[in-house]
Design an enzyme around this catalytic site. Structure first.
Site, PDB file in Angstrom:
ATOM      1  CB  SER A 177      -0.851  -0.009   1.272  1.00 35.50           C
ATOM      2  OG  SER A 177      -1.452   1.247   1.493  1.00 35.50           O
ATOM      3  CE1 TYR A 221      -4.299  -2.269   4.917  1.00 35.21           C
ATOM      4  CE2 TYR A 221      -3.147  -0.204   4.501  1.00 35.21           C
ATOM      5  CZ  TYR A 221      -3.846  -1.308   4.035  1.00 35.21           C
ATOM      6  OH  TYR A 221      -4.079  -1.447   2.675  1.00 35.21           O
TER       7      TYR A 221
HETATM    8  P1  NAI Z   1     -11.252  -6.182  -0.854  1.00 36.28           P
HETATM    9  O1  NAI Z   1     -11.807  -6.229   0.511  1.00 36.28           O
HETATM   10  O2  NAI Z   1     -12.082  -5.720  -1.963  1.00 36.28           O
HETATM   11  O3  NAI Z   1     -10.640  -7.607  -1.232  1.00 36.28           O
HETATM   12  C1  NAI Z   1      -9.834  -8.322  -0.337  1.00 36.28           C
HETATM   13  C2  NAI Z   1     -10.113  -9.793  -0.545  1.00 36.28           C
HETATM   14  O4  NAI Z   1      -9.263 -10.531   0.345  1.00 36.28           O
HETATM   15  C3  NAI Z   1     -11.558 -10.181  -0.177  1.00 36.28           C
HETATM   16  O5  NAI Z   1     -12.146 -10.927  -1.237  1.00 36.28           O
HETATM   17  C4  NAI Z   1     -11.413 -11.031   1.058  1.00 36.28           C
HETATM   18  O6  NAI Z   1     -12.383 -12.066   1.160  1.00 36.28           O
HETATM   19  C5  NAI Z   1     -10.007 -11.585   0.882  1.00 36.28           C
HETATM   20  N1  NAI Z   1      -9.430 -12.034   2.143  1.00 36.28           N
HETATM   21  C6  NAI Z   1      -9.466 -11.423   3.355  1.00 36.28           C
HETATM   22  N2  NAI Z   1      -8.868 -12.188   4.272  1.00 36.28           N
HETATM   23  C7  NAI Z   1      -8.431 -13.287   3.629  1.00 36.28           C
HETATM   24  C8  NAI Z   1      -7.742 -14.452   4.054  1.00 36.28           C
HETATM   25  N3  NAI Z   1      -7.408 -14.642   5.346  1.00 36.28           N
HETATM   26  N4  NAI Z   1      -7.419 -15.395   3.138  1.00 36.28           N
HETATM   27  C9  NAI Z   1      -7.794 -15.233   1.838  1.00 36.28           C
HETATM   28  N5  NAI Z   1      -8.468 -14.168   1.383  1.00 36.28           N
HETATM   29  C10 NAI Z   1      -8.787 -13.209   2.268  1.00 36.28           C
HETATM   30  O7  NAI Z   1      -9.928  -5.303  -0.734  1.00 36.28           O
HETATM   31  P2  NAI Z   1      -8.938  -4.671  -1.825  1.00 36.28           P
HETATM   32  O8  NAI Z   1      -9.041  -3.212  -1.695  1.00 36.28           O
HETATM   33  O9  NAI Z   1      -9.117  -5.315  -3.117  1.00 36.28           O
HETATM   34  O10 NAI Z   1      -7.550  -5.097  -1.177  1.00 36.28           O
HETATM   35  C11 NAI Z   1      -6.607  -5.940  -1.809  1.00 36.28           C
HETATM   36  C12 NAI Z   1      -5.243  -5.568  -1.279  1.00 36.28           C
HETATM   37  O11 NAI Z   1      -4.939  -4.232  -1.632  1.00 36.28           O
HETATM   38  C13 NAI Z   1      -5.118  -5.630   0.239  1.00 36.28           C
HETATM   39  O12 NAI Z   1      -3.873  -6.204   0.581  1.00 36.28           O
HETATM   40  C14 NAI Z   1      -5.175  -4.179   0.655  1.00 36.28           C
HETATM   41  O13 NAI Z   1      -4.507  -3.940   1.868  1.00 36.28           O
HETATM   42  C15 NAI Z   1      -4.484  -3.525  -0.510  1.00 36.28           C
HETATM   43  N6  NAI Z   1      -4.747  -2.105  -0.671  1.00 36.28           N
HETATM   44  C16 NAI Z   1      -6.032  -1.641  -0.822  1.00 36.28           C
HETATM   45  C17 NAI Z   1      -6.254  -0.286  -0.933  1.00 36.28           C
HETATM   46  C18 NAI Z   1      -7.636   0.296  -1.064  1.00 36.28           C
HETATM   47  O14 NAI Z   1      -7.783   1.524  -0.907  1.00 36.28           O
HETATM   48  N7  NAI Z   1      -8.649  -0.490  -1.374  1.00 36.28           N
HETATM   49  C19 NAI Z   1      -5.147   0.683  -0.925  1.00 36.28           C
HETATM   50  C20 NAI Z   1      -3.858   0.084  -0.776  1.00 36.28           C
HETATM   51  C21 NAI Z   1      -3.680  -1.256  -0.667  1.00 36.28           C
END
Ligand code: NAI
Length: 275
Positions: A138, A151
């Site tokens: 991130s 985080y």
């Molecule tokens: P999201 O919530 O849309 O998707 C995350 C996915 O990870 C979900 O489908 C969830 O079920 C899955 N997940 C959660 N815990 C899990 C586990 N223990 N094992 C397997 N799957 C699991 O979130 P997003 O935004 O797509 O996030 C993806 C990555 O991007 C994360 O690492 C997040 O920290 C990072 N990120 C997101 C930002 C944002 O603003 N959305 C900004 C910077 C980084």
């Protein structure tokens, strides 16, 4: 045609990455703790008519399960080209509002989830002397982001492990990149501190973040940046442009960025604690 695994593939950024891969003809394992979600995404991607998607139930905190899945995919296809260790959760609140549970959950999913992915993929890629590991950190992995220190800490760790592994892996044919996005419009921001003790930031943080950050990037645009960065074998994929500007500011004047972070924390404390 490449063989890829995307963790957290059922939603947001992971789903957009999986979509880009399938759209160009790759075979993608959509791995997620949300099994119906992963299946739904895989079914939808299989209607695109290019590559192929396979759903897999996976909890990235389970090292053995991660190793088994990665080994199985490698065994079935004879290789593993791309691994996106992307699953993560959001933690929000001041240090004094957060508990050890918040810390442990962030470490287990955001850091150890990536460690498990690396431990599972790297030996396979070392043996085949090819492959690309792409970890999602991130912008909070490059900046001191307050109101979410667990985080920030885990994302800094992901940046560190990715860049150091990249140095080790370069001589043996394996590539490593780390993705550092700013705020992206995904369900993550609507589900802060999932299943954890509440803080004023718990739940849907999108309105507040939008007010402070001014807007969001879309997962689809980010996925395009990621595909381009991976094709160019960039060490750090930082997006959008506003995020790159803040990161540049951090390198030029960390004191200024720290001061902005300090103001944000003071404003939050005033708003939620009246002091
Ligand atoms: P999201 O919530 O849309 O998707 C995350 C996915 O990870 C979900 O489908 C969830 O079920 C899955 N997940 C959660 N815990 C899990 C586990 N223990 N094992 C397997 N799957 C699991 O979130 P997003 O935004 O797509 O996030 C993806 C990555 O991007 C994360 O690492 C997040 O920290 C990072 N990120 C997101 C930002 C944002 O603003 N959305 C900004 C910077 C980084």
């Amino acid at each position: 045609m490449k063989i890829a695994i995307v963790t957290g593939g059922a939603s947001g950024i992971g789903r957009a990455i999986a979509t880009s891969l399938v759209a160009r003809g790759d075979t993608v394992v959509v791995a997620d703790i949300n099994e119906p979600g992963a299946k739904h995404v895989a079914d939808k991607l299989n209607t695109l008519g290019r590559g192929r998607a396979i759903a897999a139930a996976l909890d990235v905190t389970d090292a053995e399960a991660v190793e088994t899945l990665y080994k199985d995919v490698h065994a079935e296809h004879g290789r593993l080209d791309l691994v996106f260790n992307n699953a993560g959760i959001a933690i929000g609140g001041l240090a004094e509002e957060l508990t050890l549970d918040h810390w442990n959950r962030a470490i287990d999913i955001n850091l150890k989830g990536v460690v498990h992915g690396v431990q599972a993929a790297y030996p396979l890629m070392l043996r085949q002397r090819s492959g690309h590991i792409v970890n999602t950190a991130s912008l909070a992995g490059l900046l001191p982001m307050p109101m979410g220190i667990p985080y920030t800490a885990t994302k800094h760790a992901v940046v560190g492990l990715s860049l150091a592994l990249r140095a080790e892996a370069a001589g043996v044919g394996v590539k490593v990149s780390v993705v550092c996005p700013g705020f992206v419009d995904t369900p993550l921001l609507a589900n802060i501190n999932p299943g954890l003790p509440e803080t004023p930031m718990s739940g849907d943080g999108r309105t507040q973040i939008k007010k402070q950050a001014g807007g969001f990037y879309t997962p689809e645009r980010l996925a395009r940046d990621i595909m381009r960065g991976v094709a160019r074998n960039q060490a750090l994929i930082v997006a959008p442009a506003s995020g790159r500007a803040i990161w540049r500011g951090m390198r030029l004047s960390p004191r200024t960025v720290l001061r902005v972070a300090q103001f944000a924390a003071a404003r939050y404390r005033r708003e939620h604690h009246g002091r």
